[in-house]
Motif scaffolding. Sequence first.
Motif, PDB file in Angstrom:
ATOM      1  N   VAL A  85       0.842  -1.208   0.000  1.00 31.29           N
ATOM      2  CA  VAL A  85       0.000   0.000   0.000  1.00 31.29           C
ATOM      3  C   VAL A  85       0.873   1.252   0.000  1.00 31.29           C
ATOM      4  O   VAL A  85       0.684   2.168  -0.819  1.00 31.29           O
ATOM      5  N   PHE A  86       1.859   1.305   0.879  1.00 31.97           N
ATOM      6  CA  PHE A  86       2.732   2.485   0.940  1.00 31.97           C
ATOM      7  C   PHE A  86       3.599   2.618  -0.311  1.00 31.97           C
ATOM      8  O   PHE A  86       3.879   3.732  -0.765  1.00 31.97           O
ATOM      9  N   ASN A  87       4.017   1.510  -0.877  1.00 29.08           N
ATOM     10  CA  ASN A  87       4.827   1.548  -2.096  1.00 29.08           C
ATOM     11  C   ASN A  87       4.009   2.085  -3.278  1.00 29.08           C
ATOM     12  O   ASN A  87       4.508   2.887  -4.071  1.00 29.08           O
ATOM     13  N   VAL A  88       2.759   1.658  -3.392  1.00 26.81           N
ATOM     14  CA  VAL A  88       1.892   2.166  -4.464  1.00 26.81           C
ATOM     15  C   VAL A  88       1.632   3.652  -4.264  1.00 26.81           C
ATOM     16  O   VAL A  88       1.633   4.427  -5.231  1.00 26.81           O
ATOM     17  N   ILE A  89       1.444   4.085  -3.029  1.00 27.47           N
ATOM     18  CA  ILE A  89       1.265   5.520  -2.758  1.00 27.47           C
ATOM     19  C   ILE A  89       2.507   6.293  -3.196  1.00 27.47           C
ATOM     20  O   ILE A  89       2.405   7.351  -3.829  1.00 27.47           O
ATOM     21  N   TYR A  91       4.757   5.455  -5.501  1.00 28.79           N
ATOM     22  CA  TYR A  91       4.875   5.469  -6.952  1.00 28.79           C
ATOM     23  C   TYR A  91       3.791   6.327  -7.619  1.00 28.79           C
ATOM     24  O   TYR A  91       4.025   6.916  -8.674  1.00 28.79           O
ATOM     25  N   SER A  92       2.603   6.365  -7.039  1.00 31.07           N
ATOM     26  CA  SER A  92       1.501   7.079  -7.695  1.00 31.07           C
ATOM     27  C   SER A  92       1.437   8.557  -7.337  1.00 31.07           C
ATOM     28  O   SER A  92       0.757   9.323  -8.019  1.00 31.07           O
ATOM     29  N   SER A  93       2.132   8.981  -6.299  1.00 32.37           N
ATOM     30  CA  SER A  93       2.040  10.394  -5.891  1.00 32.37           C
ATOM     31  C   SER A  93       2.457  11.377  -6.983  1.00 32.37           C
ATOM     32  O   SER A  93       1.840  12.436  -7.104  1.00 32.37           O
ATOM     33  N   PRO A  94       3.463  11.093  -7.824  1.00 27.27           N
ATOM     34  CA  PRO A  94       3.780  12.045  -8.896  1.00 27.27           C
ATOM     35  C   PRO A  94       2.688  12.167  -9.964  1.00 27.27           C
ATOM     36  O   PRO A  94       2.725  13.076 -10.782  1.00 27.27           O
ATOM     37  N   LEU A  95       1.711  11.275  -9.942  1.00 31.42           N
ATOM     38  CA  LEU A  95       0.634  11.364 -10.928  1.00 31.42           C
ATOM     39  C   LEU A  95      -0.208  12.624 -10.727  1.00 31.42           C
ATOM     40  O   LEU A  95      -0.875  13.077 -11.651  1.00 31.42           O
ATOM     41  N   PHE A  96      -0.170  13.215  -9.531  1.00 33.62           N
ATOM     42  CA  PHE A  96      -0.875  14.479  -9.319  1.00 33.62           C
ATOM     43  C   PHE A  96      -0.256  15.581 -10.174  1.00 33.62           C
ATOM     44  O   PHE A  96      -0.945  16.481 -10.625  1.00 33.62           O
ATOM     45  N   THR A  97       1.040  15.496 -10.401  1.00 36.13           N
ATOM     46  CA  THR A  97       1.721  16.467 -11.257  1.00 36.13           C
ATOM     47  C   THR A  97       1.278  16.299 -12.707  1.00 36.13           C
ATOM     48  O   THR A  97       1.206  17.283 -13.442  1.00 36.13           O
ATOM     49  N   VAL A  98       0.970  15.068 -13.110  1.00 33.91           N
ATOM     50  CA  VAL A  98       0.530  14.808 -14.482  1.00 33.91           C
ATOM     51  C   VAL A  98      -0.718  15.623 -14.805  1.00 33.91           C
ATOM     52  O   VAL A  98      -0.838  16.188 -15.889  1.00 33.91           O
ATOM     53  N   ARG A  99      -1.621  15.712 -13.846  1.00 33.11           N
ATOM     54  CA  ARG A  99      -2.844  16.503 -14.043  1.00 33.11           C
ATOM     55  C   ARG A  99      -2.492  17.954 -14.353  1.00 33.11           C
ATOM     56  O   ARG A  99      -3.040  18.555 -15.286  1.00 33.11           O
ATOM     57  N   ASN A 142       5.620  -2.859  -7.357  1.00 32.96           N
ATOM     58  CA  ASN A 142       6.643  -2.334  -8.259  1.00 32.96           C
ATOM     59  C   ASN A 142       6.235  -2.456  -9.720  1.00 32.96           C
ATOM     60  O   ASN A 142       6.646  -1.641 -10.542  1.00 32.96           O
ATOM     61  N   GLY A 143       5.416  -3.458 -10.058  1.00 34.17           N
ATOM     62  CA  GLY A 143       4.851  -3.522 -11.408  1.00 34.17           C
ATOM     63  C   GLY A 143       3.957  -2.317 -11.665  1.00 34.17           C
ATOM     64  O   GLY A 143       4.021  -1.683 -12.722  1.00 34.17           O
ATOM     65  N   LEU A 144       3.131  -1.985 -10.659  1.00 33.41           N
ATOM     66  CA  LEU A 144       2.312  -0.774 -10.771  1.00 33.41           C
ATOM     67  C   LEU A 144       3.199   0.466 -10.831  1.00 33.41           C
ATOM     68  O   LEU A 144       2.928   1.402 -11.584  1.00 33.41           O
ATOM     69  N   GLY A 145       4.282   0.463 -10.057  1.00 33.53           N
ATOM     70  CA  GLY A 145       5.213   1.589 -10.078  1.00 33.53           C
ATOM     71  C   GLY A 145       5.852   1.777 -11.440  1.00 33.53           C
ATOM     72  O   GLY A 145       5.996   2.899 -11.923  1.00 33.53           O
ATOM     73  N   ALA A 146       6.236   0.669 -12.090  1.00 38.61           N
ATOM     74  CA  ALA A 146       6.808   0.752 -13.441  1.00 38.61           C
ATOM     75  C   ALA A 146       5.761   1.291 -14.415  1.00 38.61           C
ATOM     76  O   ALA A 146       6.068   2.135 -15.265  1.00 38.61           O
ATOM     77  N   PHE A 147       4.519   0.840 -14.264  1.00 34.11           N
ATOM     78  CA  PHE A 147       3.441   1.332 -15.135  1.00 34.11           C
ATOM     79  C   PHE A 147       3.202   2.824 -14.912  1.00 34.11           C
ATOM     80  O   PHE A 147       3.102   3.597 -15.873  1.00 34.11           O
ATOM     81  N   PHE A 148       3.116   3.245 -13.645  1.00 36.95           N
ATOM     82  CA  PHE A 148       2.917   4.671 -13.348  1.00 36.95           C
ATOM     83  C   PHE A 148       4.081   5.498 -13.879  1.00 36.95           C
ATOM     84  O   PHE A 148       3.904   6.604 -14.397  1.00 36.95           O
ATOM     85  N   GLY A 149       5.302   4.969 -13.742  1.00 41.72           N
ATOM     86  CA  GLY A 149       6.469   5.671 -14.267  1.00 41.72           C
ATOM     87  C   GLY A 149       6.413   5.796 -15.780  1.00 41.72           C
ATOM     88  O   GLY A 149       6.769   6.834 -16.342  1.00 41.72           O
ATOM     89  N   LEU A 150       5.952   4.742 -16.448  1.00 39.22           N
ATOM     90  CA  LEU A 150       5.809   4.790 -17.908  1.00 39.22           C
ATOM     91  C   LEU A 150       4.777   5.836 -18.318  1.00 39.22           C
ATOM     92  O   LEU A 150       5.005   6.608 -19.261  1.00 39.22           O
TER      93      LEU A 150
END
Length: 182
Positions: A85-89, A91-99, A142-150
Amino acid sequence: MPFVNPNSILVVTINGAGLVIELIYIGIFVFYAPKEGRVKVILLLVGEIVLFAVIVVITMLTISEHKMAMNRPYRAVVIGIICDVFNVIMYSSPLFTVRDVIRTKSVKYMPFHILLANFMNGCCWTAYALIGKIDYFILISNGLGAFFGLVQLIVYGKYRKTTPKDDDHSNKATNEVQLSNV
């Protein structure tokens, strides 16, 4: 936590080294930060240490080490889910910048090297999870992290040429450490 899953020496070693590097970074930041920034960072760090201690105490006292789930000790499963849960948070936190990038059509506040490092980190840990016996706890987050990074790299690639050049602030130097308004 090595006392939860003693057969994870490589993961503990890598994360231990990362912890040392992060503590050095925080120490340098606290040394140079203005007083209000220093207090904010120290309070956040104390809060993280308290949360970690609470999780350790609760899992060690309430979950028997002999109970099994998913062919693992149940304690390791609970800690694995919490870490995921914390790892996904993370990795996904920079997605707010994407908006904001899509709205402003500017990648000014989206540093490429951090995006690339985030993506590569997710890819490396995903590959590690697939070696030998598959570790789903490392693989999922980390798979989700790689996807979010992509996703972030694709957005960066799409909007990097539309970012206006800001020459006004390029020559201004500051000796204060900046803290975001999070």
